[in-house]
Design a protein around this motif. Sequence first.
Motif, short mmCIF file in Angstrom:
data_model
loop_
_atom_site.label_atom_id
_atom_site.label_comp_id
_atom_site.label_asym_id
_atom_site.label_seq_id
_atom_site.Cartn_x
_atom_site.Cartn_y
_atom_site.Cartn_z
N GLN A 1 4.42 -13.07 2.81
CA GLN A 1 3.68 -12.03 3.31
C GLN A 1 4.23 -10.71 2.68
OE1 GLN A 1 2.59 -13.39 7.38
NE2 GLN A 1 0.65 -12.52 6.78
N ILE A 2 3.68 -9.53 2.43
CA ILE A 2 4.18 -8.05 2.28
C ILE A 2 3.43 -7.34 3.50
CG2 ILE A 2 4.26 -6.26 0.83
CD1 ILE A 2 3.68 -8.05 -1.51
N ASN A 3 4.20 -6.86 4.14
CA ASN A 3 3.93 -6.00 5.37
C ASN A 3 3.88 -4.50 4.84
OD1 ASN A 3 2.81 -5.06 7.66
ND2 ASN A 3 5.11 -4.81 8.69
N PHE A 4 2.74 -3.85 4.79
CA PHE A 4 2.75 -2.26 4.52
C PHE A 4 2.45 -1.55 5.66
CE2 PHE A 4 1.40 -4.12 0.22
CZ PHE A 4 2.17 -3.44 -0.53
N LYS A 5 3.29 -0.39 5.95
CA LYS A 5 3.37 0.29 7.07
C LYS A 5 3.30 1.67 6.69
CE LYS A 5 6.06 1.48 11.31
NZ LYS A 5 7.48 1.27 12.06
N VAL A 6 2.11 2.18 7.22
CA VAL A 6 1.73 3.65 6.63
C VAL A 6 2.36 4.65 7.43
CG1 VAL A 6 -0.12 5.25 6.30
CG2 VAL A 6 -0.51 2.69 5.90
N VAL A 7 3.20 5.46 7.06
CA VAL A 7 3.86 6.70 7.81
C VAL A 7 3.70 7.95 7.42
CG1 VAL A 7 5.81 4.93 8.53
CG2 VAL A 7 5.81 6.32 6.11
N ALA A 8 3.96 8.86 8.00
CA ALA A 8 3.51 10.47 7.69
C ALA A 8 4.64 10.94 6.82
CB ALA A 8 3.63 11.21 8.80
N SER A 9 4.70 12.05 6.26
CA SER A 9 5.76 12.36 5.18
C SER A 9 7.23 12.49 5.84
CB SER A 9 5.51 14.03 4.68
OG SER A 9 5.14 14.64 5.96
N ASP A 10 7.33 12.51 7.35
CA ASP A 10 8.65 12.43 7.81
C ASP A 10 9.15 11.01 7.80
OD1 ASP A 10 7.10 10.98 9.74
OD2 ASP A 10 7.54 12.34 11.32
N ARG A 11 8.47 9.90 7.32
CA ARG A 11 8.73 8.59 7.17
C ARG A 11 9.15 7.94 8.50
NH1 ARG A 11 9.96 7.21 1.94
NH2 ARG A 11 9.84 8.89 0.30
N ASP B 1 -4.58 0.21 12.55
CA ASP B 1 -3.28 0.59 13.35
C ASP B 1 -2.28 0.92 12.48
OD1 ASP B 1 -2.73 -1.95 11.93
OD2 ASP B 1 -2.39 -2.98 13.62
N GLY B 2 -2.42 1.33 11.21
CA GLY B 2 -1.34 1.95 10.21
C GLY B 2 -0.72 0.71 9.47
N THR B 3 -0.99 -0.55 9.72
CA THR B 3 -0.29 -1.40 8.96
C THR B 3 -1.17 -2.49 8.45
OG1 THR B 3 -0.14 -3.09 10.92
CG2 THR B 3 1.61 -1.38 10.50
N CYS B 4 -0.95 -3.21 7.46
CA CYS B 4 -1.56 -4.30 6.85
C CYS B 4 -0.65 -5.43 6.18
CB CYS B 4 -2.55 -3.89 6.09
SG CYS B 4 -2.09 -3.44 4.52
N LYS B 5 -1.11 -6.53 6.27
CA LYS B 5 -0.40 -7.72 5.59
C LYS B 5 -1.04 -8.37 4.70
CE LYS B 5 2.37 -8.89 10.00
NZ LYS B 5 1.79 -8.03 11.02
N ILE B 6 -0.36 -8.37 3.63
CA ILE B 6 -1.26 -9.36 2.21
C ILE B 6 -0.54 -10.67 1.99
CG2 ILE B 6 -1.66 -8.96 -0.23
CD1 ILE B 6 -2.94 -7.15 1.63
#
Length: 679
Positions: A470-480, A503-508
């Motif tokens: 799986q690939i886990n994408f975690k969405v963050v603000a510009s401050d990382r 919730d700011g994350t998704c798994k593929i």
Amino acid sequence: MEQKNNAWQHGRWAVLCLGIVVLCVLTMHYSWRPVVDEGASSSGDIEAVAEFDAGRDLGVSSKGNRVKTPKLSVSSHVNDGLTTLTISGVITSPEKQAIPGAQVSVNNALVRLPREADVKTAVTDTNGSYCLQVYGKRDSVWRLRANATGYAEAYGVVSGRGKNACDWSVSLGRFAAVSGIVVDEGGVGLSGVDVYAHPAQSSTNYARVSSACSSVVKTGVDGSYTIADVPEKTPVHIIADASAKGYQLGLTDSIESPRSDIRIVLQQGGCTITGHVVDHVGTPVAGSQVLLFMTSVLKIPLSSIADKQGAFRFDGILPLRPMIMFAVGRSHYNSDVSNEAFCKLSAGETTDVVLRFDPPSTRFAVRGKLIDDGTGAPLAGKKMRLYWVDGRRQGNWGSETTNGNGEFVVHDVEGNYDVFFYDDGLFPAVRQDAPLAISTKERSRISRIVPDDFHQVEDSIVVRAVQVPQINFKVVASDRQTVEKQAKIYIAEGNSGKYYDGDGTCKICIPPEMPDERTFVAIGIKKTGTGDRDLLLGTEEVTAGEARRAVLRGEMLTRKLVLERPEFWTKCSVRSVTSRKMSPEDRLHLVFRNTKKGEESMTQLWDVAYDPTRSGFREFPVLPGYEVGIRYGWYSEQTPGSLASVLYHADLWLLPEECIGKELELDFNDNNKTLVIRK
């Protein structure tokens, strides 16, 4: 002494006889139930038998709408997952003052057209408080309605899933006036025309569906009218009905009261639709509700109730507009929804349609087992989700987690269903035991086509799965560092996109057959306001091979998707160069793809309503390194099973340097379906 003994003996026999009588009464009460009418009660009825489901594994015989349940005890309802839910709250005015004497009613959402026996009601006390207790399945959804003299009605829904009590507090709005004039095409006022407000917001609560959310008033001799009881600050359409005089219905755009300038122009040539509602053997179905959707005009349908002969009629219908009709029945769970009828009429045309109910489908349980395709070992602790569309044309989800033997059970499934895996690193194996098949549209699910002659209480399946990286994408603000919740993530897999939200994350999951060099493109977006530029945007790319190598290291590949304010923008407007009349319902859709990888990295972003008569230019962000795709389309005329599907008819792909900082005026040609930059 002997008299005392005799009295004691007589008393003992009396008590014994009384006990025998009580025992007999209790035995008769709990071991036998009379014939029960399924439609006799619902959410408001505490009697457990009202929620009994004839399709379950209780050996029930049924005929028509009457169900006989021999030897059914109250304790058996525990196994049906029934419980009591307490709904309470406070009803207030717009100024947050308590409203005593307000009426709050509730009914089970399964009953689309509730009757008096299906509804439970409470009245608020001096503090505006109320309390209702309803009885039903643990995951039932309940529809609520609150009304009080001098206030507009309010509606809402609550769910009983995972709770014994919930709060529904609401503020009731007030009424405001809408006034104006109704004229003919020559500008002459029309007298005696019916004018009313029609709700503009869509709703699945068919109890609300009607042709009016206000009183119906008639225009004066000069065509003027005033509707005094339109819900304040609530989107409505104002409709003028002079169909008896051969006019089309007059419809305004969505407005909010109060308003005093609503001018409605009526045109000749209204259409008429007549028809009958019948069951599967041709018997008229009286009292069913016929819903007419004018897909590009109103979000809430017009409504008509079939008479004793099953007949219905709509007058003044707008010509050349695609329409969809179906009927909803009045059985206990309203499971009978008729076939759909599609039509588009010319001015003044009359047509007759027949809406037919199919026999009710059988409900059954799905008992399945999840196994590893390679080893055959059971997979425990994995969440399985089943999706099916029931006889009410409503989508249903049933979720269960597999036990230690990889087994799961989902109840009350109806008809064909799909099996999904979510966020567990699972993927359907290409090899499945018949009659399961991999969906051709989406490899994350498998489909089960139930045979036409299937009438069992249980369907047994074995699902084969493979465990994949799986690939886990975690969405963050510009401050990382800060997680951006409620962001939307679009993942490109081939030339199609997937959408995630929350919730700011998704798994593929990475399918086994996907080559290592295949690139996933993730684009994240979060709206921060109502303007075109009120958004955050970011991209991240990763290959399938990177995910597989992470698994060999005992890790899950995680990438941060950083959202920032876009630096580059373009403006776009569209006009038609053919005879097609552009509509306020037209849509623009934005798509990105990597300039080097082409179609394999295309990801869809979002679409916006585009009104060519009002909007002018719409602004879109531009990402360096990505081509910009602009699509143009509108609502489809006849898409079975969908009331609001958008078909995109033309694409235009531009390099970033071709559109950054520019105003693009585009011409759409409906004849050859092209979209080009105006020269």
